[in-house]
Scaffold this motif. Sequence first.
Motif, PDB file in Angstrom:
ATOM      1  N   THR A   1      80.339  31.034  52.249  1.00 47.85           N
ATOM      2  CA  THR A   1      80.616  32.113  51.613  1.00 47.85           C
ATOM      3  C   THR A   1      81.313  33.264  52.727  1.00 47.85           C
ATOM      4  O   THR A   1      81.086  33.166  53.853  1.00 47.85           O
ATOM      5  CB  THR A   1      79.317  32.674  51.518  1.00 47.85           C
ATOM      6  OG1 THR A   1      78.390  32.036  50.690  1.00 47.85           O
ATOM      7  CG2 THR A   1      79.348  34.469  50.967  1.00 47.85           C
ATOM      8  N   ASN A   2      82.221  33.953  52.209  1.00 49.46           N
ATOM      9  CA  ASN A   2      83.021  34.830  53.292  1.00 49.46           C
ATOM     10  C   ASN A   2      83.389  36.352  52.386  1.00 49.46           C
ATOM     11  O   ASN A   2      84.566  36.399  52.129  1.00 49.46           O
ATOM     12  CB  ASN A   2      84.120  34.144  53.686  1.00 49.46           C
ATOM     13  CG  ASN A   2      84.787  34.964  54.990  1.00 49.46           C
ATOM     14  OD1 ASN A   2      84.231  35.954  55.698  1.00 49.46           O
ATOM     15  ND2 ASN A   2      85.936  34.753  55.373  1.00 49.46           N
ATOM     16  N   VAL A   3      82.399  36.940  51.866  1.00 44.98           N
ATOM     17  CA  VAL A   3      82.445  38.025  51.229  1.00 44.98           C
ATOM     18  C   VAL A   3      83.055  39.031  52.128  1.00 44.98           C
ATOM     19  O   VAL A   3      82.509  39.562  53.063  1.00 44.98           O
ATOM     20  CB  VAL A   3      81.351  38.669  50.505  1.00 44.98           C
ATOM     21  CG1 VAL A   3      81.350  40.209  50.212  1.00 44.98           C
ATOM     22  CG2 VAL A   3      80.534  37.772  49.729  1.00 44.98           C
TER      23      VAL A   3
ATOM     24  N   SER B   1      75.459  32.440  60.119  1.00 43.23           N
ATOM     25  CA  SER B   1      75.546  33.238  59.106  1.00 43.23           C
ATOM     26  C   SER B   1      75.557  34.623  59.621  1.00 43.23           C
ATOM     27  O   SER B   1      75.034  35.124  60.612  1.00 43.23           O
ATOM     28  CB  SER B   1      74.760  33.057  57.755  1.00 43.23           C
ATOM     29  OG  SER B   1      73.299  33.193  58.240  1.00 43.23           O
TER      30      SER B   1
END
Length: 202
Positions: free
Chosen positions: A97-99, A193
């Motif tokens: 995930t890399n919003v 994270s």
Amino acid sequence: MSNFLVFMSLVLAVTSAYTAHVRKVKVTAGEVLPETAELWAKIQSLEKQLTGTVQKDRIRRQSQNNGNGVAFFARLNKFLLSNLAVNQQIVLDEVVTNVGNAYNKQRGTFIAPVDGLYTFSASVMSAMDMEVHVAISHNGNDVAYVNARGTGGRHDQGSQTVVLSLQNGDEVMLKVKDYGNESLWGDKYTTFSGHLIHANAQ
């Protein structure tokens, strides 16, 4: 738009309109009536407070609910990351995930896109019968340490969570604390994270 914002916007609109009306009310001497002047001062104070509240709520909602959200999750997918040197930056090979695209996969570094409050978590697993010491680093300064020491032919796992106030451009990463020649076990057991809790009001 939330009911709160609708209400606040209506109140702000009404007070702004009334303020404009009061500015036109004058007696022959060119002065505002004392009662009106007192009311006008109260309205101006309320208008200022409402404007600030609406602005802060808008920033909060943007940081949480639209394209300005910031969050990432990376993990070590391959089985082993070995021969790590002291102070070596740890680069995990899979970004899930890399919003907001604030996590740089090539460097293994999170770069804060806005001033705000952030939280980060790291979990590391040692190779069998080996010990690892990992630091969560903020702009080159160690913030917290994670330790894992495998014995008896087994692995070990350690984790840590921190909350940091960051400025735009600040960097957060994982690096080897000491010893050298350490090995991290992957297979999705070693992870890093973080996410933006809220942006600072401008």
